[in-house]
Enzyme design. Structure first.
Site, PDB file in Angstrom:
ATOM      1  N   LYS A 128      54.056 -44.313  36.502  1.00 33.75           N
ATOM      2  CA  LYS A 128      54.155 -44.244  35.050  1.00 33.75           C
ATOM      3  C   LYS A 128      53.463 -42.993  34.515  1.00 33.75           C
ATOM      4  O   LYS A 128      54.029 -42.241  33.708  1.00 33.75           O
ATOM      5  CB  LYS A 128      53.545 -45.488  34.406  1.00 33.75           C
ATOM      6  CG  LYS A 128      53.672 -45.482  32.886  1.00 33.75           C
ATOM      7  CD  LYS A 128      52.914 -46.618  32.271  1.00 33.75           C
ATOM      8  CE  LYS A 128      51.435 -46.402  32.390  1.00 33.75           C
ATOM      9  NZ  LYS A 128      50.647 -47.425  31.660  1.00 33.75           N
ATOM     10  N   ASP A 147      55.337 -48.754  30.438  1.00 36.81           N
ATOM     11  CA  ASP A 147      54.025 -49.284  30.099  1.00 36.81           C
ATOM     12  C   ASP A 147      54.209 -50.698  29.563  1.00 36.81           C
ATOM     13  O   ASP A 147      55.279 -51.284  29.713  1.00 36.81           O
ATOM     14  CB  ASP A 147      53.338 -48.383  29.068  1.00 36.81           C
ATOM     15  CG  ASP A 147      54.169 -48.203  27.802  1.00 36.81           C
ATOM     16  OD1 ASP A 147      55.138 -48.970  27.601  1.00 36.81           O
ATOM     17  OD2 ASP A 147      53.847 -47.304  27.004  1.00 36.81           O
TER      18      ASP A 147
END
Length: 255
Positions: A128, A147
């Site tokens: 991420k 997220d």
């Protein structure tokens, strides 16, 4: 309820993208990083399980004390902890910040690497974080940063049912054409803060309500024992740590 075909899901996802583009035509990151990919990397690393606002309060002091990669690489962990002590997990984050700076300095000549494989080798950096650094720092689109906002909204839109953020990303990459990957994280984060709020979604005023399978439905999770709930939370925390921090802002300098 019949299972939605991939073609139908893609059609709905494209409509979601079109509406997101109308409402958030030029989304920005929310973490301050002054146009510096290393500062961006550290900011996203720090944002795990912490708000962007909280991170933006500590990073100016961090960079005032340690203005270069070399400075942070040589820093005392205790002193970095004192700068970061107002954010969650500050001890482990201080350790990762220093280790990340050391690796960037010794293995990459002080420059943040520009490939996914190299980025995810940095301490505290997962897929991420790497996606955000590549996207925002270098304009390279390798995937979609998942997220907590993106994870939750993907589930509510029934675009993925996976628990693992990496699996959610893979589902989204299959549904969305590559040219639409870049703005997804920033747009969905804004949407999650403005409208699709976790504990009180504003379905009545949502611009996606007519195409969202979850619109108007209770969002409370099914009852579960404390042990199960703790285990689920632990898995999500582990997944979040594995994928790095949260989102990032570039106000001429900031996300």
């Amino acid at each position: 309820m019949p299972r939605e075909s991939l073609a139908s899901k893609r059609e709905r996802a494209l409509e979601v993208a079109a509406r997101m583009n109308e409402h958030y035509p030029d989304p920005e990151c929310a973490l301050s990083f002054w146009g510096d990919p290393f500062k961006l990397t550290v900011a996203v690393l720090l944002s795990a399980q912490t708000t962007d606002k909280s991170v933006n309060k500590v990073t100016p002091q961090l960079w005032e004390r340690y203005p270069t990669v070399a400075d942070l690489a040589a820093a005392s962990q205790h002193e970095v902890e004192q700068v970061l002590r107002t954010i969650g997990l500050y001890r482990s984050k201080a350790k990762n910040c220093i280790a990340c700076a050391q690796m960037v300095l010794t293995e990459h000549g002080g420059q943040v690497p520009r490939t996914m494989d190299e980025l995810v080798r940095l301490p505290g950096v997962g897929r991420k974080t790497a996606n955000i650094v590549l996207n925002e720092g270098f304009g390279i689109v390798e995937g979609i940063a998942v997220d907590t906002h993106v994870h939750r909204i993907a589930h509510l839109l029934k675009l993925s049912s996976k628990a693992d953020p990496l699996a959610v990303e893979q589902d989204l990459l299959k549904i969305y054409p590559r040219e639409l990957w870049r703005p997804v994280n920033h747009q969905w984060v804004l949407f999650g803060r403005d409208t699709c709020i976790a504990r009180r979604p504003r379905c009545g005023e949502c611009f996606l309500a007519d195409i969202c399978p979850s619109a108007g439905k209770p969002q409370a999770p099914k009852a579960a024992g404390k042990k199960t709930a703790r285990a689920s939370a632990a898995r999500l925390r582990k997944a979040a740590d594995a994928t790095g921090g949260s989102n990032a802002k570039k106000k001429g300098a900031a996300r």
